[in-house]
Design a protein around this motif. Structure first.
Motif, short mmCIF file in Angstrom:
data_model
loop_
_atom_site.label_atom_id
_atom_site.label_comp_id
_atom_site.label_asym_id
_atom_site.label_seq_id
_atom_site.Cartn_x
_atom_site.Cartn_y
_atom_site.Cartn_z
N ILE A 196 -62.36 -19.82 -53.75
CA ILE A 196 -63.42 -20.79 -53.41
C ILE A 196 -63.83 -20.69 -51.94
CG2 ILE A 196 -62.70 -22.42 -55.19
CD1 ILE A 196 -61.53 -24.13 -52.87
N CYS A 197 -63.06 -19.94 -51.17
CA CYS A 197 -63.39 -19.68 -49.76
C CYS A 197 -63.40 -20.95 -48.91
CB CYS A 197 -64.74 -18.98 -49.63
SG CYS A 197 -64.82 -17.45 -50.56
N ASP A 198 -63.62 -20.76 -47.64
CA ASP A 198 -63.69 -21.90 -46.72
C ASP A 198 -64.77 -22.88 -47.17
OD1 ASP A 198 -63.01 -19.79 -43.86
OD2 ASP A 198 -61.66 -21.12 -44.97
N GLU A 199 -65.82 -22.32 -47.72
CA GLU A 199 -66.93 -23.17 -48.15
C GLU A 199 -66.49 -24.15 -49.23
OE1 GLU A 199 -70.20 -20.76 -49.39
OE2 GLU A 199 -71.28 -22.54 -50.14
N GLY A 200 -65.71 -23.65 -50.16
CA GLY A 200 -65.19 -24.51 -51.21
C GLY A 200 -64.31 -25.60 -50.64
N LEU A 201 -63.50 -25.23 -49.65
CA LEU A 201 -62.62 -26.21 -49.04
C LEU A 201 -63.42 -27.27 -48.30
CD1 LEU A 201 -59.74 -23.90 -47.81
CD2 LEU A 201 -59.67 -25.54 -49.67
N GLN A 202 -64.52 -26.85 -47.72
CA GLN A 202 -65.38 -27.83 -47.06
C GLN A 202 -65.92 -28.83 -48.07
OE1 GLN A 202 -67.80 -24.83 -45.28
NE2 GLN A 202 -66.94 -25.14 -43.24
N ALA A 203 -66.24 -28.32 -49.25
CA ALA A 203 -66.73 -29.23 -50.30
C ALA A 203 -65.64 -30.22 -50.70
CB ALA A 203 -67.20 -28.43 -51.50
N VAL A 204 -64.43 -29.74 -50.79
CA VAL A 204 -63.31 -30.61 -51.11
C VAL A 204 -63.18 -31.70 -50.04
CG1 VAL A 204 -60.81 -30.75 -51.38
CG2 VAL A 204 -62.05 -28.81 -52.34
N ALA A 205 -63.25 -31.26 -48.80
CA ALA A 205 -63.09 -32.20 -47.68
C ALA A 205 -64.17 -33.26 -47.69
CB ALA A 205 -63.10 -31.43 -46.35
N ALA A 206 -65.34 -32.86 -48.17
CA ALA A 206 -66.46 -33.81 -48.15
C ALA A 206 -66.30 -34.92 -49.16
CB ALA A 206 -67.76 -33.05 -48.40
N THR A 207 -65.65 -34.62 -50.28
CA THR A 207 -65.57 -35.62 -51.35
C THR A 207 -64.21 -36.28 -51.50
OG1 THR A 207 -66.97 -34.10 -52.61
CG2 THR A 207 -66.11 -36.04 -53.76
N CYS A 208 -63.16 -35.49 -51.34
CA CYS A 208 -61.86 -35.98 -51.79
C CYS A 208 -61.13 -36.71 -50.68
CB CYS A 208 -61.02 -34.82 -52.32
SG CYS A 208 -61.86 -33.91 -53.62
N LYS A 209 -61.59 -37.91 -50.42
CA LYS A 209 -61.01 -38.68 -49.32
C LYS A 209 -59.63 -39.23 -49.64
CE LYS A 209 -64.63 -37.88 -46.99
NZ LYS A 209 -64.53 -36.86 -45.95
N GLU A 210 -59.28 -39.20 -50.91
CA GLU A 210 -57.97 -39.73 -51.30
C GLU A 210 -56.93 -38.64 -51.45
OE1 GLU A 210 -57.25 -42.99 -51.65
OE2 GLU A 210 -59.27 -43.23 -50.83
N LEU A 211 -57.30 -37.42 -51.05
CA LEU A 211 -56.41 -36.29 -51.30
C LEU A 211 -55.07 -36.45 -50.61
CD1 LEU A 211 -56.80 -33.70 -52.97
CD2 LEU A 211 -57.07 -32.47 -50.83
N ARG A 212 -53.99 -36.28 -51.41
CA ARG A 212 -52.66 -36.37 -50.84
C ARG A 212 -51.99 -35.00 -50.79
NH1 ARG A 212 -54.43 -41.01 -50.63
NH2 ARG A 212 -53.33 -42.89 -51.28
N GLU A 213 -52.30 -34.18 -51.79
CA GLU A 213 -51.62 -32.88 -51.86
C GLU A 213 -52.63 -31.77 -52.13
OE1 GLU A 213 -48.17 -32.55 -54.43
OE2 GLU A 213 -48.69 -30.49 -54.93
N LEU A 214 -52.58 -30.73 -51.32
CA LEU A 214 -53.45 -29.57 -51.50
C LEU A 214 -52.62 -28.30 -51.53
CD1 LEU A 214 -56.31 -28.23 -51.52
CD2 LEU A 214 -56.11 -28.10 -49.04
N ARG A 215 -52.88 -27.43 -52.50
CA ARG A 215 -52.25 -26.12 -52.51
C ARG A 215 -53.33 -25.06 -52.71
NH1 ARG A 215 -46.22 -26.50 -55.21
NH2 ARG A 215 -45.90 -28.70 -54.72
N VAL A 216 -53.37 -24.12 -51.80
CA VAL A 216 -54.35 -23.03 -51.89
C VAL A 216 -53.59 -21.72 -52.06
CG1 VAL A 216 -56.25 -21.85 -50.74
CG2 VAL A 216 -55.92 -24.30 -50.39
N PHE A 217 -53.74 -21.11 -53.23
CA PHE A 217 -53.02 -19.88 -53.55
C PHE A 217 -53.94 -18.68 -53.38
CE2 PHE A 217 -49.16 -21.65 -55.19
CZ PHE A 217 -49.52 -22.89 -55.70
N PRO A 218 -53.38 -17.50 -53.08
CA PRO A 218 -54.23 -16.33 -52.92
C PRO A 218 -54.49 -15.63 -54.24
CG PRO A 218 -51.99 -15.78 -52.34
CD PRO A 218 -51.98 -17.22 -52.78
#
Lengths: 201, 619
Positions: B372-394
């Motif tokens: 999803i690239c950095d761009e995807g992560l930016q989208a996550v950051a924009a919406t998921c204000k309640e995020l507690r756990e994030l895992r990004v696998f290669p």
């Protein structure tokens, strides 16, 4: 300052750098750390490409060697065992999907009646039925015998069958090879009366 | 006396209540306690009566104590409390299966209903441990079969479980309800078949990231007929086809089923059928999320979105094992309520992710691939204000591949997801600045695991080591208990960890540090350290010695490809009799090598284990 330092280093190492054996593409901006800081015992095997799958034979606890043992032909570094720390399941999963996508392999499971565990082979590396059968015979230490058109396998207790795209179990050898490798999903070598029964149309 | 140590030793995490000196605890400590002595005699009724009442009261009260840390503390008060606590402990947690023998555990705790047992150390997951090292479930199941016929629940992690063990489990406990196997191996579909056949009260069967041999046994059909009590069935790791018709019938007769995670052999069409039968699901693993290869599917495709829409309780979604992104829209109806989403097997782009993630404001747990690239992560950051756990696998787990995610993604997450508590992030490039930003923006971080896949890779902008970034993490994240470091690191990073990481319990180190000082800083500075796993770092015998004061407080220490010698390890073994010091070598290594390939040491009440394979030397 930094540029000067670099240049100085380069000049000092000029000869060394030219003849230096290192991994990585020329001009890659990897840092100056060539060797890993941990000391390896010389007796230990140096660089080994790690298999993606858990190696059943050896323990798999081999380490990547220092760079100076590699020649610089391959563009990528030798993979270190267990690095990056991704569980084999996940690594294999994505790797297999990538291979399937790139058409890099056509792995199918092979089971043999009576054998405790299955094996996997890459159909793409064989070019004909005889090659495949020979490989199976070697792998499982058994004799399959010769394929006789319309009759099946003669002269052995074993017969190779495969599951095709529709989920049916077919005798190996009836259809052209190219068709076979694109429709074969898995192989099963059956034994005994079942096998003999297939000889009769 | 000794028994209490068992509990101290198997205690994990949480508040470390007792100082190391408790190892010397003896039962002869006379306290002002109303309890009587051995309790096996028959004292006069009159003088016993008040004591008996108090003991009954104690028993009733202690029943309410659930946390094992609290229970451990209670058991130290005096002998009576010790005894009553042992009687009332119903869930037994053993963090290292070799720290205590099954017999000793069952002798002390006589009324256990649930067992939680862990075996191999985590680095075994990455092929750093030869096969057949140990962690056999067998002696445990046999001991429990005798001691706890009423056993209801078993949770195993990284244990070796055979088909025979599964059979024993099913046969020995008539009321058995829950089996959870995480990262286990040694069994196959035939073992599963035997297990489900005999386990008539089964509520939970969770197979998570375990290796299951394909014996070509139809285990799904082995579930008994009639209404089932199943509440949870998780088998997404089982890599073999299943009998779908049998599964459909099973789901249809399991009205309590809340959690269902399918493997990749279940197509989206089949998923549809299951969803229509089980709209009450709260946790769903979708299986392949693509159509089967059967031709002629194209004409009559059902409305998948409707099926999802009917699942009003769905909060946790995973699977997508062979996803065809065209079908992603089907999950829109459930996005609004999702708290957990696992896309870590779905190779999707930022563009494909955005419409989904922008509809998931309640998301707390998100696992994803770096596709999803950095761009995807930016989208996550924009919406998921309640995020507690994030895992990004290669997607591409090699050192030199192109990295689609970088410091940019990490920075974005840190700015958007302020409530973040746990992160696992694989990348090819990173900067200190981004890590520092995260340390400042996410003060609630408890788990910080950064894996820069290129070994010894420095800050990609400044060329500096990553010391300051990790330093900021331990300095600013005051709740941090778990840390994994990577990239180019000098001893300075460890100095920071030792100084500021006072709550760190688990530390993972790879290809880092300059000298013994690095390890010394950590061993001397981190009083809560329980689990330390190190590979390929230049730490030697002197560093090892500096932890002598602390090793009895730890669950284990793992050091592979460091600079340890046999002599150094032997010294530790001699100095600490209740430590099991295992030297593990690879199969083809000569025996007389002086450098130790792998050191794995752990506290134990039992001394050297008897099931050690040939490649393990216990010093």
């Amino acid at each position: 300052m930094v540029a000067m330092e670099r240049r100085v280093n380069y000049e000092n190492d000029l000869n060394l750098k030219a003849t230096e054996l290192r991994l990585g593409l020329p001009g890659s901006d990897e840092p100056e750390r060539q060797s890993t800081p941990s000391i390896r015992n010389n007796k230990r095997t140096s660089s080994e490409i790690s298999e993606e799958l858990r190696s059943k034979s050896s323990s798999g606890v081999k380490q990547a060697g220092n760079d100076d043992h590699q020649d610089d032909a391959p563009p990528t570094k030798a993979q270190v065992v267990g690095w990056p720390p991704i569980r084999s399941y996940r690594k294999n999963y994505l790797q297999n999907k990538k291979n399937e996508a790139e058409g890099a392999g056509m792995y199918v499971k092979v089971s043999v009646d009576g054998a405790p565990y299955l094996r996997k082979i890459d159909l793409k590396i064989y070019r004909s039925y005889p090659e495949l059968l020979k490989a199976l015979e070697n792998m499982f230490k058994l004799t399959i015998g010769a394929y006789i058109e319309r009759k099946g396998y003669n002269g052995s207790d074993y017969a190779p069958t495969y599951e095709d795209k529709d989920g049916d179990w077919m005798l190996v050898g009836d259809i052209p090879w190219e068709m076979f490798i694109s429709s074969c999903k898995r192989l099963r070598i059956i034994q005994g009366s079942e096998a003999r029964g297939l000889g009769y149309v | 006396m000794r028994h209490n140590e068992a509990e101290q030793m198997s205690e994990d995490d949480g508040r470390q209540q007792s100082p190391p000196s408790d190892l010397e605890f003896t039962s002869n400590k006379a306290r002002n306690c109303i309890a009587t002595g051995s309790g096996s005699g028959h004292p006069e009724l009159q003088s016993q009566y008040p004591d008996q009442v108090l003991e009954n009261v104690l028993e009733n009260v202690l029943h309410f104590l659930i946390s094992r840390q609290d229970r451990n503390a209670a058991s130290l008060v005096c002998k009576a409390w010790y005894r009553v606590e042992a009687l009332t402990r119903s869930e037994l947690f053993i963090g290292n299966c070799y720290s205590v023998a099954p017999g000793r555990a069952t002798a002390r705790f006589t009324r256990v209903r649930a067992l939680h047992l862990k075996g191999k150390p985590r680095f075994a997951d990455f092929n750093l441990m030869p096969l057949n090292w140990g962690a056999h479930f067998n002696p445990w199941v046999l001991a429990m079969a005798k001691a706890y016929p009423w056993l209801e629940k078993v949770y195993l992690k990284r244990m070796f479980v055979t088909d025979y063990d599964l059979g024993t489990l099913a046969e020995s406990f008539s009321g058995f309800k829950e089996l959870v196997l995480v990262c286990c191996d040694g069994f196959g579909t035939s073992g599963l078949s035997i297990f489900v056949t005999k386990c008539r009260q089964l509520r939970v069967l969770d197979l998570i990231e375990s290796e299951v041999t394909d014996d070509e046994t139809d285990w799904i059909s082995s579930f008994p007929d009639g209404e089932s009590h199943l509440e949870s069935l998780i088998f997404d790791c089982v890599e073999c086809p299943i009998n779908f018709d049998a599964l459909e019938r099973l789901v249809a007769r399991s009205p309590s089923l809340k959690k269902l995670r399918l493997n990749r052999y279940v197509s989206i069409g089949q998923l549809y059928r299951l969803l229509t039968r089980a709209p009450q699901l709260t946790h769903l693993g979708t299986g392949s999320f693509s159509p089967s290869e059967v031709a002629g599917q194209a004409d009559q495709e059902p409305d998948y979105a409707t099926a999802f829409a009917a699942c009003r309780s769905l909060v946790c979604l995973s699977g997508f094992r062979e996803i065809i992104p065209d079908y992603l829209h089907a999950i829109y109806p459930v996005c609004a309520n999702l708290t957990s989403l696992n896309f870590s097997y779905a190779n999707i782009t930022a563009e494909q992710l955005k419409p989904i993630i922008s509809n998931c404001p309640k998301l707390q747990v998100f696992w994803v691939l770096d596709s999803i690239c950095d761009e995807g992560l930016q989208a996550v950051a924009a919406t998921c204000k309640e995020l507690r756990e994030l895992r990004v696998f290669p997607v591409d787990a090699r050192e030199d591949s192109d990295g689609p995610v970088s410091e940019v993604g990490l920075q974005a997450i840190s700015e958007g997801c302020r409530k973040l508590q746990s992160i696992l992030y694989f990348c090819q490039r990173m900067t200190n600045a981004a890590v520092v930003a995260m340390s400042e923006n996410c003060p609630d971080l408890v788990v910080f695991r950064l894996c820069i896949m290129g070994r010894h890779r420095p800050d990609s902008v400044t060329g500096e080591p990553m010391d300051d970034g990790f330093g900021a993490i331990v300095m600013n994240c005051k709740k941090l208990t778990r840390l994994a470091v990577s990239g180019l690191l000098t001893d300075k990073a460890f100095d920071y960890i030792g100084k500021y990481g006072k709550l760190v319990r688990t530390l993972s180190v790879a290809f880092a540090g300059n000298s013994d000082m690095g390890l010394k800083y950590v061993l001397e500075g981190c009083p809560q350290l329980q689990k330390l796993e190190i590979r390929d770092s230049p730490f030697g015998d002197a560093a090892l010695r500096s932890g002598l004061h602390h090793y009895y407080n730890m669950r284990f220490l793992w050091m592979s490809s460091c600079k340890l010698t046999h002599q150094g390890c032997r010294e530790i073994a001699r100095a600490m009799p209740r430590l099991v010091v295992e030297v593990i070598r690879s199969a083809d290594e000569e025996e007389m090598d002086d450098l130790v390939q792998t050191l794995y040491m752990y506290r134990s009440l039992e001394g050297p284990r008897l099931d050690a394979p040939k490649f393990v030397t216990i010093l």
